[in-house]
Scaffold this motif. Structure first.
Motif, PDB file in Angstrom:
ATOM      1  N   PRO A 247      78.024 -24.598   4.810  1.00 35.12           N
ATOM      2  CA  PRO A 247      77.556 -23.089   4.368  1.00 35.12           C
ATOM      3  C   PRO A 247      76.779 -22.314   5.492  1.00 35.12           C
ATOM      4  N   ALA A 248      75.870 -23.167   6.035  1.00 35.31           N
ATOM      5  CA  ALA A 248      74.925 -22.765   7.104  1.00 35.31           C
ATOM      6  C   ALA A 248      75.653 -22.186   8.149  1.00 35.31           C
ATOM      7  N   THR A 271      77.500 -24.465  -6.413  1.00 34.20           N
ATOM      8  CA  THR A 271      76.416 -24.324  -5.334  1.00 34.20           C
ATOM      9  C   THR A 271      76.782 -23.518  -4.171  1.00 34.20           C
ATOM     10  N   LEU A 272      77.918 -23.373  -3.477  1.00 37.26           N
ATOM     11  CA  LEU A 272      78.221 -22.675  -2.689  1.00 37.26           C
ATOM     12  C   LEU A 272      78.120 -21.020  -2.858  1.00 37.26           C
ATOM     13  N   GLU A 275      74.356 -20.539  -2.710  1.00 43.22           N
ATOM     14  CA  GLU A 275      74.271 -20.248  -1.053  1.00 43.22           C
ATOM     15  C   GLU A 275      74.557 -18.987  -0.406  1.00 43.22           C
ATOM     16  N   ARG A 276      75.798 -18.583  -0.823  1.00 47.38           N
ATOM     17  CA  ARG A 276      76.284 -17.277  -0.612  1.00 47.38           C
ATOM     18  C   ARG A 276      75.246 -16.035  -0.818  1.00 47.38           C
ATOM     19  N   LYS A 279      71.923 -15.553   0.876  1.00 50.03           N
ATOM     20  CA  LYS A 279      71.901 -15.010   2.318  1.00 50.03           C
ATOM     21  C   LYS A 279      71.467 -13.337   2.144  1.00 50.03           C
ATOM     22  N   LYS A 327      69.147 -23.776  -6.620  1.00 49.39           N
ATOM     23  CA  LYS A 327      70.437 -24.432  -6.023  1.00 49.39           C
ATOM     24  C   LYS A 327      71.003 -25.422  -7.385  1.00 49.39           C
ATOM     25  N   ALA A 341      70.482 -17.245  -7.766  1.00 49.45           N
ATOM     26  CA  ALA A 341      69.978 -17.196  -6.631  1.00 49.45           C
ATOM     27  C   ALA A 341      68.961 -15.879  -6.644  1.00 49.45           C
TER      28      ALA A 341
END
Length: 361
Positions: A247-248, A271-272, A275-276, A279, A327, A341
């Motif tokens: 993802p990074a 989880t993704l 992560e999104r 950002k 997370k 998030a």
């Protein structure tokens, strides 16, 4: 009282904040790199990385490091600048002149907002740099890691693709099988092809294959073809390789497309999704953390620099722990990943509101 939008006091406060912020934002990456080098030097030596490759990997790591430490840099600058103003009774003098604490910290809020915008830029700049860094640390060239084997992919149109080999560099597929389930008014399809090639003009062209039209469970109409353009497969070779990417390595839009592709394949993407959303949530933290640190720092006149360092480090560690919990909670689907998030910001923001309400204005 002056009615100017920007007063000499505003410039003075902003200048003090910027001075500390600049030193912090330059010093933190160096500290991170030194810690990483000490922890992983033996591993880098075992991989045969040259000093030049290692130095270049740290250069590529700068945007991602700045993205992560930007809120901490804002916190340090806020706590130390407000702490200095408090120790020298400058805030008290401003209040005696009719300037409230909220108006006094307005320049810091403006600078924190600028840092938030800068961090949003780093969130988009960092992914391609991270991809190059990971290639360097893996000891691979920029053309390596372009192949993918034995995978399935579900397209937007409801087709399922099974591919034996994908080459991103050559933009080709080998041994492709495509299945499209039929419906009440349309037959099912089964396409097999030995090869496929992608061009920007035509998309994917399948070669040397057989098209099976299956109107019902007993009928099967087979047609051989030399070349067949599949306009329903819109993903590029890079996007088909996406499951191997971290993802990074992906920008917000790329990660969104990646998540949608995995969702169509039935994969767990919670989880993704966290992560999104991070950002965006992490840059917003720059503004929230400034509102949290400003009233907290007014009690630092006795503790001095030691107090400022302790408060800043403790808050930074607390926030990083919250992100990891975020997370885990969002990844398990206990709450909405997007909401998860924002949990750190909601908690820190709640404390900020309480502290701002209690501060003497």
């Amino acid at each position: 009282m002056s009615t100017r939008l920007i007063t000499p006091l505003d410039k003075y406060i902003a200048g003090e904040f910027t001075r500390i912020f600049s030193v912090t934002i330059m010093g933190f990456p160096v500290l991170v790199f030194v810690i990483d080098l000490v922890d992983n030097l033996r591993k880098y030596q075992e991989k045969g990385l040259t000093a030049k490759a290692l130095a270049l990997s740290y250069l590529y790591w700068i945007p991602d490091t700045l993205f992560m430490i930007m809120p901490a840099a804002v916190l340090f600058a806020t706590v130390f600048s407000i702490g200095t103003f408090t120790r020298y009774s400058e805030i008290t003098a401003a209040k005696a002149s009719g300037i409230s604490f909220y108006r006094f910290i307005a320049p810091i809020v403006v600078m924190a907002t600028f840092a938030m915008g800068l961090d949003l830029v780093f969130s988009e700049v960092a992914p391609p740099a991270n991809a190059e860094r990971l290639k360097l640390l893996a000891g691979t060239s920029s053309n390596a890691m372009d192949d993918r084997y034995n995978f399935a992919f579900a397209s937007d149109e409801g087709r399922v693709y099974r591919v034996y080999t994908l080459s991103v560099r050559e933009k080709t597929l080998n041994d492709v099988e495509i299945e499209e389930r039929g419906g009440p008014r349309r037959p099912g399809l089964l396409i097999s092809a030995k090869r496929g090639h992608w061009t920007a003009q035509r998309g994917w062209t399948l070669q040397s294959g057989v098209l099976h039209v299956i109107p019902n469970e007993t009928a099967d109409l087979a047609v051989s073809f030399d070349s067949l353009v599949d306009r329903r497969l819109k993903e590029t070779p890079q996007e088909l390789r996406a499951t191997e990417r971290d993802p990074a390595e992906m920008r917000f839009a790329e990660l969104t497309r990646f998540i949608k592709a995995l969702e169509r394949s039935g994969a767990d993407v919670n989880t993704l999704k966290v992560e999104r959303m991070l950002k965006i949530a992490i840059p917003v933290t720059c503004l929230i953390i400034a509102l949290f640190g400003a009233p907290l720092a007014t009690s630092s006149q006795r503790g001095g620099a030691a107090y400022g360092i302790a408060v800043s480090l403790a808050t930074t560690v607390f926030f990083l722990v919250l992100i990891q919990l975020t997370k885990a909670i969002g990844g398990k689907g206990l709450i909405s990943p997007d909401m998860a998030a924002w949990i750190p910001n909601l908690l820190v923001g709640s404390f900020a509101i309480i502290l701002l309400a209690r501060v003497r204005t």
